[in-house]
Write a protein that holds these residues in place. Structure first.
Motif, PDB file in Angstrom:
ATOM      1  N   LEU A 175      45.518  40.831  47.169  1.00 31.31           N
ATOM      2  CA  LEU A 175      44.474  39.821  47.030  1.00 31.31           C
ATOM      3  C   LEU A 175      45.028  38.397  47.079  1.00 31.31           C
ATOM      4  O   LEU A 175      44.279  37.450  47.287  1.00 31.31           O
ATOM      5  N   LYS A 176      46.331  38.259  46.908  1.00 32.08           N
ATOM      6  CA  LYS A 176      46.947  36.935  46.967  1.00 32.08           C
ATOM      7  C   LYS A 176      47.387  36.551  48.379  1.00 32.08           C
ATOM      8  O   LYS A 176      47.852  35.438  48.595  1.00 32.08           O
ATOM      9  N   THR A 177      47.255  37.480  49.322  1.00 26.48           N
ATOM     10  CA  THR A 177      47.613  37.142  50.697  1.00 26.48           C
ATOM     11  C   THR A 177      46.460  36.362  51.327  1.00 26.48           C
ATOM     12  O   THR A 177      45.280  36.668  51.081  1.00 26.48           O
ATOM     13  N   PRO A 178      46.744  35.364  52.128  1.00 25.54           N
ATOM     14  CA  PRO A 178      45.686  34.487  52.657  1.00 25.54           C
ATOM     15  C   PRO A 178      44.594  35.229  53.428  1.00 25.54           C
ATOM     16  O   PRO A 178      43.409  34.938  53.258  1.00 25.54           O
ATOM     17  N   ALA A 179      44.984  36.181  54.298  1.00 24.78           N
ATOM     18  CA  ALA A 179      43.983  36.853  55.134  1.00 24.78           C
ATOM     19  C   ALA A 179      43.009  37.665  54.276  1.00 24.78           C
ATOM     20  O   ALA A 179      41.788  37.640  54.501  1.00 24.78           O
ATOM     21  N   VAL A 180      43.530  38.403  53.296  1.00 26.05           N
ATOM     22  CA  VAL A 180      42.669  39.209  52.419  1.00 26.05           C
ATOM     23  C   VAL A 180      41.787  38.306  51.578  1.00 26.05           C
ATOM     24  O   VAL A 180      40.581  38.556  51.410  1.00 26.05           O
ATOM     25  N   ALA A 181      42.371  37.252  51.025  1.00 28.11           N
ATOM     26  CA  ALA A 181      41.587  36.328  50.204  1.00 28.11           C
ATOM     27  C   ALA A 181      40.463  35.690  51.008  1.00 28.11           C
ATOM     28  O   ALA A 181      39.333  35.544  50.516  1.00 28.11           O
ATOM     29  N   ALA A 182      40.749  35.314  52.244  1.00 31.37           N
ATOM     30  CA  ALA A 182      39.720  34.698  53.085  1.00 31.37           C
ATOM     31  C   ALA A 182      38.584  35.671  53.362  1.00 31.37           C
ATOM     32  O   ALA A 182      37.403  35.314  53.293  1.00 31.37           O
ATOM     33  N   ASP A 183      38.929  36.919  53.685  1.00 29.21           N
ATOM     34  CA  ASP A 183      37.914  37.933  53.962  1.00 29.21           C
ATOM     35  C   ASP A 183      37.042  38.191  52.733  1.00 29.21           C
ATOM     36  O   ASP A 183      35.807  38.180  52.814  1.00 29.21           O
ATOM     37  N   LEU A 184      37.675  38.403  51.584  1.00 28.20           N
ATOM     38  CA  LEU A 184      36.917  38.705  50.369  1.00 28.20           C
ATOM     39  C   LEU A 184      36.080  37.512  49.934  1.00 28.20           C
ATOM     40  O   LEU A 184      34.910  37.661  49.529  1.00 28.20           O
ATOM     41  N   ALA A 185      36.652  36.308  50.001  1.00 32.14           N
ATOM     42  CA  ALA A 185      35.903  35.117  49.590  1.00 32.14           C
ATOM     43  C   ALA A 185      34.664  34.910  50.462  1.00 32.14           C
ATOM     44  O   ALA A 185      33.600  34.528  49.961  1.00 32.14           O
ATOM     45  N   SER A 186      34.787  35.179  51.761  1.00 26.05           N
ATOM     46  CA  SER A 186      33.628  35.040  52.654  1.00 26.05           C
ATOM     47  C   SER A 186      32.523  36.009  52.244  1.00 26.05           C
ATOM     48  O   SER A 186      31.328  35.648  52.249  1.00 26.05           O
ATOM     49  N   ARG A 187      32.903  37.229  51.884  1.00 21.28           N
ATOM     50  CA  ARG A 187      31.901  38.211  51.436  1.00 21.28           C
ATOM     51  C   ARG A 187      31.267  37.784  50.121  1.00 21.28           C
ATOM     52  O   ARG A 187      30.058  37.943  49.920  1.00 21.28           O
ATOM     53  N   LEU A 188      32.078  37.257  49.207  1.00 18.46           N
ATOM     54  CA  LEU A 188      31.541  36.794  47.929  1.00 18.46           C
ATOM     55  C   LEU A 188      30.570  35.637  48.122  1.00 18.46           C
ATOM     56  O   LEU A 188      29.517  35.565  47.475  1.00 18.46           O
ATOM     57  N   MET A 189      30.910  34.732  49.042  1.00 20.24           N
ATOM     58  CA  MET A 189      29.999  33.610  49.299  1.00 20.24           C
ATOM     59  C   MET A 189      28.688  34.093  49.901  1.00 20.24           C
ATOM     60  O   MET A 189      27.613  33.591  49.568  1.00 20.24           O
ATOM     61  N   ASP A 190      28.756  35.083  50.798  1.00 15.00           N
ATOM     62  CA  ASP A 190      27.529  35.642  51.377  1.00 15.00           C
ATOM     63  C   ASP A 190      26.642  36.255  50.306  1.00 15.00           C
ATOM     64  O   ASP A 190      25.409  36.273  50.435  1.00 15.00           O
ATOM     65  N   ALA A 191      27.277  36.766  49.232  1.00 12.35           N
ATOM     66  CA  ALA A 191      26.524  37.366  48.126  1.00 12.35           C
ATOM     67  C   ALA A 191      26.128  36.337  47.077  1.00 12.35           C
ATOM     68  O   ALA A 191      25.537  36.694  46.053  1.00 12.35           O
ATOM     69  N   GLY A 192      26.463  35.061  47.309  1.00 13.17           N
ATOM     70  CA  GLY A 192      26.098  34.013  46.360  1.00 13.17           C
ATOM     71  C   GLY A 192      27.022  33.909  45.163  1.00 13.17           C
ATOM     72  O   GLY A 192      26.702  33.215  44.192  1.00 13.17           O
TER      73      GLY A 192
END
Length: 418
Positions: free
Chosen positions: A225-242
């Motif tokens: 979760l601390k790697t940039p690519a994984v963090a970017a992917d997960l954060a984008s999903r979290l933002m889509d979920a509000g």
């Protein structure tokens, strides 16, 4: 209305064949089937379907058992007929049987997929024809699972995955969009006891298909979760979920030394995808000015056309024109002229492209792919610029001793010589 010509009436089309009448067509089909075992089997199954689903099932099961039990290799001569037979069986299950008995079709399409490991040992599939049949079967499986009770369908899917996890790690991407989130959720519950690296991709795909963001997140280790690519992917999903605050925490946790890579010249640069997610977070959280500043800073470093366009799209009227001038000036003066030229081509800003080629042609170190792609966009209106690009790429190819490539680019350039 134009009358058909004798030549057009002799073409083998459904409309022309219908003119022969059912009796003559049946005679011809039976005659051809005597020399085509796969066609004869298909016709026998169609006739069985006319007698009812139980008769069709008996024929399908007999064929599934025969294919699954065979151990003999399929030669290259036999391979086309084998592929047609396998695909015909798949289509019959997904079509004819599904119309007659949906649950039976769901079970049989999963049995078709279960044949894949054995078939792979028997057939050399360099062209990917066999893999394509199983890929279509996976799509069929998703559609048939969606038509069943979600809990039962999910249990069936979990059982199939457990028998061939490596194959299903690929097929899930094809099956889940049609199967739907309820089936994915039920299958994920059925596999909750499965763990280990081999199951990570499967659980992640199922969690994604189920729309279960927390289950998706749980498939990553704390370090991942601390790697940039994984963090970017997960954060984008979290933002889509509000879930903005969680997205911020995920991105900030990855803002460690690993976020940066050494660019040409040794300057550290943040991961582009992470930076994109961070800009999205700033925008979603109401920090539009900060987001714009981050876009421009990123553009100055990367010369990304996408960053520049995102920046100008948010500017008021007339301010975007001034920004474009700054963008084109930065591209024209870029330390890496190929990157700057690529921005102008992608924008597109062809007058600026031509001017840059005239001013900095000697600095261009072009790949054959870039030269051919860019010259194709310039050749009609700006043939001289296109000619220069191809000539520069030919010179680079010659320097690398890639003489065939050099000749190809030279010929293309000569065809554009004014």
């Amino acid at each position: 209305m134009k009358r058909p010509t004798p030549a057009s009436l002799k073409r083998v089309t459904p409309e022309n064949l219908a003119r022969l009448g059912p009796t003559r067509l049946a005679e011809l089909l039976a005659e051809v089937a005597e020399s085509r075992a796969d066609l004869k089997r298909r016709l026998r199954m169609e006739l069985a379907a006319e007698q009812g689903p139980e008769h069709l099932l008996a024929e399908i099961d007999r064929r599934l058992t025969l294919i699954g039990g065979s151990r003999s290799n399929v030669s290259w001569r036999q391979r086309p007929a084998f592929v047609r037979d396998l695909d015909g069986l798949r289509g019959l299950i997904a079509g004819r049987l599904a119309e007659l008995d949906g649950p039976a079709a769901q079970d049989r399409i999963l049995r078709v997929l279960a044949l894949a490991p054995g078939v792979a040992r028997r057939v050399r599939d360099k062209e990917g024809a066999v893999a394509a049949v199983f890929a279509r079967a996976a799509e069929d499986a998703g559609r048939l699972l969606a038509a069943a009770d979600a809990h039962e369908a999910g249990a069936s899917l979990a059982e199939a995955i457990a028998e061939a996890p490596s194959a299903w790690s690929e097929w899930l991407a094809l099956a889940l969009p049609a199967a739907g989130p309820d089936v994915a959720r039920a299958a994920l519950a059925g596999l909750h006891a499965r763990s280990g690296p081999a199951w990570t991709t499967i659980r992640r795909r199922l969690a994604d298909g189920a729309g279960d963001l927390d289950a998706y997140r749980a498939t990553f280790t704390a370090e991942a979760l601390k790697t940039p690519a994984v963090a970017a992917d997960l954060a984008s999903r979290l933002m889509d979920a509000g879930r903005l605050e969680e997205a911020r925490q995920v991105l900030e946790a990855a803002a460690q030394p690993g976020l940066f890579r050494r660019a040409r010249g040794g300057r550290p640069e943040p991961d582009f995808d992470w930076e994109s997610a961070w800009i999205d977070y700033l925008e979603h959280s109401g920090q539009s000015d900060a987001a714009q500043e981050a876009r421009w800073t990123s553009f100055e470093r990367t010369l990304s056309a996408a960053r520049a366009k995102a920046f100008t799209a948010r500017l008021p009227d007339f301010a975007d024109v001034e920004a474009e001038h700054r963008i084109f000036a930065l591209a024209a003066e870029a330390p890496d002229p190929v990157k700057g030229l690529g921005l102008l081509i992608d924008w597109p800003a062809f007058p600026e492209v031509v001017r840059m080629i005239e001013d900095r042609a000697d600095e261009l170190r072009l790949s054959p792919e870039d030269a051919e792609r860019w010259s194709a966009k310039l050749r009609v209106r700006y043939p001289k610029a296109a000619h220069t690009l191809l000539r520069r790429a030919a010179a680079e190819a010659f320097r690398r001793r890639e003489f065939a490539t050099c000749d190809r680019l030279t010929k293309a350039a000569d065809a554009l010589t004014p």
